[in-house]
Structures are given as structure tokens and as C-alpha cells.
Write a protein that holds these residues in place. Structure first.
Motif, PDB file in Angstrom:
ATOM      1  N   GLU A 162       0.812  -1.214   0.000  1.00  0.00           N
ATOM      2  CA  GLU A 162       0.000   0.000   0.000  1.00  0.00           C
ATOM      3  C   GLU A 162       0.851   1.273   0.000  1.00  0.00           C
ATOM      4  N   PRO A 163       1.950   1.367   0.765  1.00  0.00           N
ATOM      5  CA  PRO A 163       2.788   2.570   0.674  1.00  0.00           C
ATOM      6  C   PRO A 163       3.304   2.811  -0.743  1.00  0.00           C
ATOM      7  N   LEU A 164       3.599   1.737  -1.467  1.00  0.00           N
ATOM      8  CA  LEU A 164       4.059   1.866  -2.847  1.00  0.00           C
ATOM      9  C   LEU A 164       2.997   2.528  -3.712  1.00  0.00           C
ATOM     10  N   LEU A 165       1.770   2.077  -3.594  1.00  0.00           N
ATOM     11  CA  LEU A 165       0.686   2.628  -4.411  1.00  0.00           C
ATOM     12  C   LEU A 165       0.378   4.073  -4.023  1.00  0.00           C
ATOM     13  N   LEU A 166       0.460   4.373  -2.730  1.00  0.00           N
ATOM     14  CA  LEU A 166       0.221   5.748  -2.282  1.00  0.00           C
ATOM     15  C   LEU A 166       1.284   6.696  -2.829  1.00  0.00           C
ATOM     16  N   SER A 167       2.531   6.227  -2.849  1.00  0.00           N
ATOM     17  CA  SER A 167       3.605   7.053  -3.391  1.00  0.00           C
ATOM     18  C   SER A 167       3.430   7.260  -4.889  1.00  0.00           C
ATOM     19  N   LEU A 168       3.001   6.206  -5.590  1.00  0.00           N
ATOM     20  CA  LEU A 168       2.764   6.322  -7.027  1.00  0.00           C
ATOM     21  C   LEU A 168       1.630   7.293  -7.321  1.00  0.00           C
ATOM     22  N   GLU A 169       0.601   7.271  -6.484  1.00  0.00           N
ATOM     23  CA  GLU A 169      -0.515   8.201  -6.666  1.00  0.00           C
ATOM     24  C   GLU A 169      -0.061   9.646  -6.425  1.00  0.00           C
ATOM     25  N   ILE A 180      11.347   8.228  -3.303  1.00  0.00           N
ATOM     26  CA  ILE A 180      10.547   7.642  -2.227  1.00  0.00           C
ATOM     27  C   ILE A 180       9.843   6.379  -2.735  1.00  0.00           C
ATOM     28  N   THR A 181       9.317   6.456  -3.949  1.00  0.00           N
ATOM     29  CA  THR A 181       8.663   5.288  -4.546  1.00  0.00           C
ATOM     30  C   THR A 181       9.643   4.129  -4.680  1.00  0.00           C
ATOM     31  N   MET A 182      10.874   4.456  -5.040  1.00  0.00           N
ATOM     32  CA  MET A 182      11.907   3.431  -5.159  1.00  0.00           C
ATOM     33  C   MET A 182      12.140   2.733  -3.827  1.00  0.00           C
ATOM     34  N   ARG A 183      12.147   3.491  -2.756  1.00  0.00           N
ATOM     35  CA  ARG A 183      12.315   2.912  -1.432  1.00  0.00           C
ATOM     36  C   ARG A 183      11.126   2.014  -1.078  1.00  0.00           C
ATOM     37  N   CYS A 184       9.936   2.469  -1.438  1.00  0.00           N
ATOM     38  CA  CYS A 184       8.735   1.665  -1.182  1.00  0.00           C
ATOM     39  C   CYS A 184       8.771   0.365  -1.988  1.00  0.00           C
ATOM     40  N   LEU A 185       9.246   0.460  -3.231  1.00  0.00           N
ATOM     41  CA  LEU A 185       9.366  -0.723  -4.073  1.00  0.00           C
ATOM     42  C   LEU A 185      10.380  -1.695  -3.478  1.00  0.00           C
ATOM     43  N   GLU A 186      11.461  -1.168  -2.962  1.00  0.00           N
ATOM     44  CA  GLU A 186      12.472  -2.009  -2.322  1.00  0.00           C
ATOM     45  C   GLU A 186      11.867  -2.744  -1.130  1.00  0.00           C
ATOM     46  N   GLY A 187      11.068  -2.035  -0.332  1.00  0.00           N
ATOM     47  CA  GLY A 187      10.417  -2.661   0.822  1.00  0.00           C
ATOM     48  C   GLY A 187       9.403  -3.714   0.420  1.00  0.00           C
ATOM     49  N   PHE A 188       8.652  -3.434  -0.634  1.00  0.00           N
ATOM     50  CA  PHE A 188       7.646  -4.393  -1.104  1.00  0.00           C
ATOM     51  C   PHE A 188       8.310  -5.672  -1.593  1.00  0.00           C
ATOM     52  N   GLY A 247       6.753   4.561 -15.999  1.00  0.00           N
ATOM     53  CA  GLY A 247       7.475   5.795 -15.717  1.00  0.00           C
ATOM     54  C   GLY A 247       8.492   5.663 -14.602  1.00  0.00           C
ATOM     55  N   ALA A 248       8.572   4.473 -13.975  1.00  0.00           N
ATOM     56  CA  ALA A 248       9.528   4.275 -12.872  1.00  0.00           C
ATOM     57  C   ALA A 248      10.960   4.400 -13.336  1.00  0.00           C
ATOM     58  N   SER A 249      11.201   4.180 -14.622  1.00  0.00           N
ATOM     59  CA  SER A 249      12.570   4.252 -15.145  1.00  0.00           C
ATOM     60  C   SER A 249      13.133   5.663 -15.102  1.00  0.00           C
ATOM     61  N   ALA A 250      12.299   6.658 -14.818  1.00  0.00           N
ATOM     62  CA  ALA A 250      12.774   8.042 -14.711  1.00  0.00           C
ATOM     63  C   ALA A 250      13.276   8.376 -13.314  1.00  0.00           C
ATOM     64  N   THR A 251      13.312   7.391 -12.425  1.00  0.00           N
ATOM     65  CA  THR A 251      13.821   7.617 -11.073  1.00  0.00           C
ATOM     66  C   THR A 251      15.274   8.095 -11.136  1.00  0.00           C
ATOM     67  N   PRO A 252      15.585   9.225 -10.524  1.00  0.00           N
ATOM     68  CA  PRO A 252      16.954   9.764 -10.634  1.00  0.00           C
ATOM     69  C   PRO A 252      17.955   9.055  -9.724  1.00  0.00           C
ATOM     70  N   ASP A 253      19.221   9.155 -10.102  1.00  0.00           N
ATOM     71  CA  ASP A 253      20.351   8.719  -9.271  1.00  0.00           C
ATOM     72  C   ASP A 253      20.341   7.239  -8.923  1.00  0.00           C
ATOM     73  N   VAL A 254      19.813   6.404  -9.808  1.00  0.00           N
ATOM     74  CA  VAL A 254      19.902   4.955  -9.626  1.00  0.00           C
ATOM     75  C   VAL A 254      21.033   4.458 -10.518  1.00  0.00           C
ATOM     76  N   VAL A 255      22.006   3.804  -9.926  1.00  0.00           N
ATOM     77  CA  VAL A 255      23.217   3.425 -10.642  1.00  0.00           C
ATOM     78  C   VAL A 255      23.285   1.920 -10.824  1.00  0.00           C
ATOM     79  N   PHE A 256      23.694   1.506 -12.015  1.00  0.00           N
ATOM     80  CA  PHE A 256      23.831   0.096 -12.368  1.00  0.00           C
ATOM     81  C   PHE A 256      25.312  -0.269 -12.451  1.00  0.00           C
ATOM     82  N   PRO A 257      25.632  -1.569 -12.349  1.00  0.00           N
ATOM     83  CA  PRO A 257      27.033  -1.986 -12.477  1.00  0.00           C
ATOM     84  C   PRO A 257      27.596  -1.573 -13.831  1.00  0.00           C
ATOM     85  N   ASN A 258      28.823  -1.126 -13.828  1.00  0.00           N
ATOM     86  CA  ASN A 258      29.491  -0.755 -15.064  1.00  0.00           C
ATOM     87  C   ASN A 258      30.537  -1.821 -15.364  1.00  0.00           C
ATOM     88  N   TYR A 259      30.145  -2.812 -16.176  1.00  0.00           N
ATOM     89  CA  TYR A 259      31.017  -3.951 -16.414  1.00  0.00           C
ATOM     90  C   TYR A 259      32.258  -3.590 -17.215  1.00  0.00           C
TER      91      TYR A 259
END
Length: 246
Positions: free
Chosen positions: A1-8, A24-32, A79-91
Motif C-alpha cells: 500500500e505505501p508503494l501505491l500511495l507514493s505512485l498516486e 521515495i517510490t523506489m524505497r517503497c518498491l524495495e520494501g515491497f 514511468g519508474a525508469s525516470a527515477t533519478p540517481d539509480v546506478v547500475f554496475p558498469n562492467y
């Protein structure tokens, strides 16, 4: 529910305040996903589940489908892919050195790896610039977050995103790779299964007092959970663990 509230709440905020809400949504997704991991550990055998539900995978899959134009999946993570400052491994720099980029280090160490756009380009050969140039990245197609991200720091000409969305079959733009095709299929499967398990758990909200404690005997829950875990493992192996594909 926190995830959906943040998305709204994201839908109500103007740009650029929406960027902070996406974190914040990213954090909620991590918790879910952490809760799903605990649930799966109690219900499914170890061979049937994923042990590390990296939320960046879902952002990457939203990115994959966004770059292709209008989506066939109706997901709350659009639209979650627009979350800023998320870093992926640089192989290109970390391969063979045992460096693992976790979510915590990714959000706090922006210079520790590649951005989502860079990672996707290195892996799939597709970029936000290509999608914008072909008119596939547009606010009028429902991809407001990615459209605004593409507009930031670019010329006015590039920021004028068109609503037409030519397909890969037109022969316009970069040629689609085999891994790009596979990633699109896996993206739809995983996002569908994510919506399935999310909706199933929400349906139990009003009847929590009547749920059989023997959750491993709930055929509906076990089926949805197995489907999500299977699709997550498949997508993660292809897209987040490329060094394992010998």
C-alpha cells in the motif's frame, strides 16, 4: 500500500518535485520486494524462488518497454525508469574485480557505476536519444517521466518529442538485437506477473482475519508467487547478470 500511495502522489506533483517522490517510490518498491522475498521463503522451495529481488530490474524493464513506444502492459510502475540517481554496475570497468553494486550503494554513490540509460545502451544498444529521435518517447504516449528526463539538458529541437511511434519493422533507426527482443518479452512477462501478485495481495486486504495461516496451501497465492519468482529470475539472469551468460 505505501508503494501505491507514493505512485498516486507522483501523479499530483509538478516537475521537478516528482523526482524526489520517485526516490521515495523506489524505497517503497524495495520494501515491497523485500516483503515478497520473505513471503516466498516461507512458501516456496529454494529452487523455485529468487534470493535477491533487485528493484533496479523493474526500472530497467520499464525502460526497455518505454524505448519501444506505446506499451502493451498496464503497470503501476509505468514511468519508474525516470527515477533519478539509480546506478547500475558498469562492467566495462568492474568486470573481473568482484565489484557488486547494491541498491544502497547505487543510490548513495552516483559515480560508482553506469546510469540506467548508459547500462541499457551498453547491454541492448538502445538509448533515450534514439527513442526521442524516432518519436517513441513522448508525453502524449503516456511516458511523461521518460519524456521529461530526455528533455532535461537537451536542445529545444530534441526536446520537441513527436507523437508518432515508428516500429522496429519500419527499418528506421538502429537495428534491433536478439537480446533486445528477448528483453522486451521478459519485460512484459515480469511486469504482468508483478501486477498479478500485487493485485492478489491487495484482494486479501479486506479479509486478513479469514486467511488460512497455511499459506503454502493457497493455490492462488502459490501460483501467482511462483509465476513472479520464475519471471524475475529469468529476466535478472539475462539483464542484470550478463557475465554469467558464457
Amino acid at each position: 500500500e505505501p508503494l501505491l500511495l507514493s505512485l498516486e502522489k507522483e501523479q499530483l506533483l509538478p516537475w521537478p518535485r516528482i523526482q524526489h517522490q520517485k526516490v521515495i517510490t523506489m524505497r517503497c518498491l524495495e520494501g515491497f520486494l523485500a516483503s515478497l522475498n520473505n513471503l516466498a521463503a516461507s512458501i516456496l522451495p529454494s529452487r523455485a524462488r529468487e534470493f535477491d529481488h533487485d528493484p533496479r530490474l523493474l526500472l530497467l524493464l520499464d525502460h526497455v518497454l518505454t524505448l519501444r513506444g506505446p506499451k502493451n502492459v498496464n503497470s503501476c510502475l509505468d514511468g519508474a525508469s525516470a527515477t533519478p540517481d539509480v546506478v547500475f554496475p558498469n562492467y566495462r570497468f568492474h568486470k573481473g574485480h568482484g565489484v557488486k553494486t547494491t541498491l544502497a550503494s547505487a543510490l548513495h554513490s552516483p559515480s560508482g557505476g553506469a546510469s540506467l540509460d548508459e547500462y541499457a545502451f551498453n547491454l541492448l544498444g538502445a538509448s533515450v536519444g534514439d527513442a526521442a529521435a524516432l518519436g517513441k518517447l513522448s508525453a502524449c504516449t503516456g511516458h511523461t517521466g521518460r519524456a521529461k528526463l530526455a528533455m532535461s539538458g537537451t536542445s529545444e529541437a530534441l526536446a520537441t518529442l513527436r507523437c508518432q511511434a515508428p516500429s522496429y519493422d519500419t527499418g528506421v533507426g538502429p537495428k534491433e538485437t536478439e537480446i533486445s527482443k528477448k528483453s522486451a518479452v521478459l519485460a512484459e512477462e515480469l511486469l504482468h506477473s508483478f501486477e498479478g501478485i500485487k493485485d492478489f495481495l491487495l484482494s486479501l486486504k479486506s479479509t486478513l482475519e479469514h486467511i488460512d495461516p497455511a499459506l503454502d496451501r493457497d493455490e492462488g497465492l502459490v501460483s501467482e508467487l511462483r509465476r513472479f519468482e520464475r519471471n524475475f529470475r529469468k529476466a535478472k539472469k539475462l539483464l542484470l547478470e550478463p557475465d554469467n551468460l558464457a
